[in-house]
Design an enzyme around this catalytic site. Sequence first.
Site, PDB file in Angstrom:
ATOM      1  N   LYS A 114       0.816  -1.217   0.000  1.00 57.27           N
ATOM      2  CA  LYS A 114       0.000   0.000   0.000  1.00 57.27           C
ATOM      3  C   LYS A 114       0.846   1.261   0.000  1.00 57.27           C
ATOM      4  CE  LYS A 114      -4.429  -1.514   1.704  1.00 57.27           C
ATOM      5  NZ  LYS A 114      -5.494  -1.350   2.690  1.00 57.27           N
ATOM      6  N   LYS A 206      -4.198 -10.153  -6.903  1.00 49.91           N
ATOM      7  CA  LYS A 206      -5.441 -10.312  -6.147  1.00 49.91           C
ATOM      8  C   LYS A 206      -6.555  -9.439  -6.750  1.00 49.91           C
ATOM      9  CE  LYS A 206      -5.984  -8.163  -2.257  1.00 49.91           C
ATOM     10  NZ  LYS A 206      -5.962  -7.609  -0.907  1.00 49.91           N
ATOM     11  N   LYS A 209     -10.480  -3.815  -5.009  1.00 51.35           N
ATOM     12  CA  LYS A 209     -11.272  -2.638  -5.368  1.00 51.35           C
ATOM     13  C   LYS A 209     -10.386  -1.486  -5.831  1.00 51.35           C
ATOM     14  CE  LYS A 209     -12.211  -2.550  -0.398  1.00 51.35           C
ATOM     15  NZ  LYS A 209     -13.238  -2.736   0.602  1.00 51.35           N
TER      16      LYS A 209
HETATM   17  P1  TYM Z   1     -10.681  -5.600   3.492  1.00 51.30           P
HETATM   18  O1  TYM Z   1     -11.679  -4.526   3.717  1.00 51.30           O
HETATM   19  O2  TYM Z   1      -9.546  -5.330   2.546  1.00 51.30           O
HETATM   20  O3  TYM Z   1     -11.387  -6.914   2.977  1.00 51.30           O
HETATM   21  C1  TYM Z   1     -12.501  -7.449   3.671  1.00 51.30           C
HETATM   22  C2  TYM Z   1     -12.457  -8.965   3.631  1.00 51.30           C
HETATM   23  O4  TYM Z   1     -12.440  -9.415   2.267  1.00 51.30           O
HETATM   24  C3  TYM Z   1     -11.368 -10.317   2.067  1.00 51.30           C
HETATM   25  N1  TYM Z   1     -10.871 -10.168   0.687  1.00 51.30           N
HETATM   26  C4  TYM Z   1     -10.679 -11.190  -0.162  1.00 51.30           C
HETATM   27  N2  TYM Z   1     -10.864 -12.527  -0.021  1.00 51.30           N
HETATM   28  C5  TYM Z   1     -10.578 -13.311  -1.081  1.00 51.30           C
HETATM   29  N3  TYM Z   1     -10.106 -12.828  -2.278  1.00 51.30           N
HETATM   30  C6  TYM Z   1      -9.904 -11.503  -2.456  1.00 51.30           C
HETATM   31  N4  TYM Z   1      -9.472 -11.046  -3.636  1.00 51.30           N
HETATM   32  C7  TYM Z   1     -10.196 -10.612  -1.368  1.00 51.30           C
HETATM   33  N5  TYM Z   1     -10.113  -9.263  -1.193  1.00 51.30           N
HETATM   34  C8  TYM Z   1     -10.526  -9.021   0.063  1.00 51.30           C
HETATM   35  C9  TYM Z   1     -10.313  -9.914   3.093  1.00 51.30           C
HETATM   36  O5  TYM Z   1      -9.424 -10.970   3.366  1.00 51.30           O
HETATM   37  C10 TYM Z   1     -11.180  -9.542   4.280  1.00 51.30           C
HETATM   38  O6  TYM Z   1     -11.523 -10.699   5.025  1.00 51.30           O
HETATM   39  N6  TYM Z   1      -7.725  -5.436   7.506  1.00 51.30           N
HETATM   40  C11 TYM Z   1      -9.007  -5.925   7.009  1.00 51.30           C
HETATM   41  C12 TYM Z   1     -10.196  -5.417   7.810  1.00 51.30           C
HETATM   42  C13 TYM Z   1     -10.099  -5.626   9.284  1.00 51.30           C
HETATM   43  C14 TYM Z   1     -10.284  -6.857   9.971  1.00 51.30           C
HETATM   44  C15 TYM Z   1     -10.133  -6.534  11.351  1.00 51.30           C
HETATM   45  C16 TYM Z   1     -10.570  -8.158   9.553  1.00 51.30           C
HETATM   46  C17 TYM Z   1      -9.840  -4.679  10.215  1.00 51.30           C
HETATM   47  N7  TYM Z   1      -9.881  -5.209  11.446  1.00 51.30           N
HETATM   48  C18 TYM Z   1     -10.228  -7.539  12.328  1.00 51.30           C
HETATM   49  C19 TYM Z   1     -10.677  -9.150  10.542  1.00 51.30           C
HETATM   50  C20 TYM Z   1     -10.504  -8.832  11.903  1.00 51.30           C
HETATM   51  C21 TYM Z   1      -9.171  -5.474   5.578  1.00 51.30           C
HETATM   52  O7  TYM Z   1      -8.584  -4.503   5.150  1.00 51.30           O
HETATM   53  O8  TYM Z   1     -10.095  -6.127   4.888  1.00 51.30           O
END
Ligand code: TYM
Length: 344
Positions: A114, A206, A209
């Site tokens: 990032k 991956k 968005k």
């Molecule tokens: P975020 O907002 O990027 O994504 C949310 C969830 O979607 C999953 N994900 C994917 N899974 C499979 N293939 C993909 N291409 C893909 N893109 C996204 C992510 O693995 C995630 O589960 N840091 C986290 C948010 C967060 C969080 C937490 C999660 C903050 N605090 C505590 C669990 C526990 C994040 O940025 O997810």
Amino acid sequence: MSFPERVFSGVQPTGTLTLGNYLGALSRFSDYQDKYECLYCVVDMHAITMWQDPKELHANTLGVTAAYLASGLDPAKNIIFNQSQVAAHAEMAWVFNCVTRIGWLNRMTQFKEKAGKHRENASAGLYVYPSLMAADILVYRATHVPVGDDQKQHLELARDIAQKFNHDYADTIRTQTNGEEFFPQPEPLIEGPAMRVMSLRDGTKKMSKSDPSDNSRINMDDDADTIAQKIRKAKTDPDALPSLEDGFEGRAEAENLLGIYAALAKEPKNDVVTRFAGQQFSEFKKELTELAVETLAPVSNELVRLKGDPGHLESVLKAGSERAAAIAEPIMKQTKAIVGFVGA
Ligand code: TYM
């Protein structure tokens, strides 16, 4: 020591949600609602580690809330809330910033991706992002965390933080709680055929968005025609589909589409491979389109309907925040006492 089972997960309110978010996370969340106490958080504080337009952040927070509900989460059974409204997340994050080692943060691949080449210009928040994430989970002493594969490293760090806190404060933990450990080791739940959904244009990247090409992803609110067009244009190779799972060697795009099919159909990947063995992609893509439209249309229709009622979404978040705070506050108070803060 055993801790009561509790699920926590979060999604960032930054832009449209993709099929990756849906298959890797949202679509699985409702599987746990009848088995565990579950908290599903809209992590608005994580979102601002990269600058967000305030109006968009507001709308996207309600958008993720709507997506939670449209994916089948019942707000009575689950605690659905936004992170900024439960102050204990920020308080715990500070304690964890003092437990986390800089060397640990330096290993985080997501920060490197990032921040890119402009590392010096990245926010300090982006750097300590994983310790806020550990706080999200541990301020509820959550034991299970359903996430996609890209969050695995952050989960490992959360386990390290829990362990170091338990170790560094072992004496006070023992005298104040009679227990050996204060925080559990949260377990990642990364299971199923689509834990890493890849870009439709490049099977080594991956699905995200933030990819500049909209054709690289399917968005949760894409209509049927757009989904069909994106799948038609998805990169493949000239060969027919293989008959064994290990026949995907060097065929990342083919493997990705098969994984997406299996996850949408809720079938083991092996069964899907057997069914389509030897077929051409043109045929397989037609079937995948049909399945994707059929599965996603009810979700995206519900998403649009719910977004039309922001008052309802706000009331879900408010009620959820109160329920979340009621769990987090006593744990935070005890944490402060363990650390030695007067007044706790
Ligand atoms: P975020 O907002 O990027 O994504 C949310 C969830 O979607 C999953 N994900 C994917 N899974 C499979 N293939 C993909 N291409 C893909 N893109 C996204 C992510 O693995 C995630 O589960 N840091 C986290 C948010 C967060 C969080 C937490 C999660 C903050 N605090 C505590 C669990 C526990 C994040 O940025 O997810």
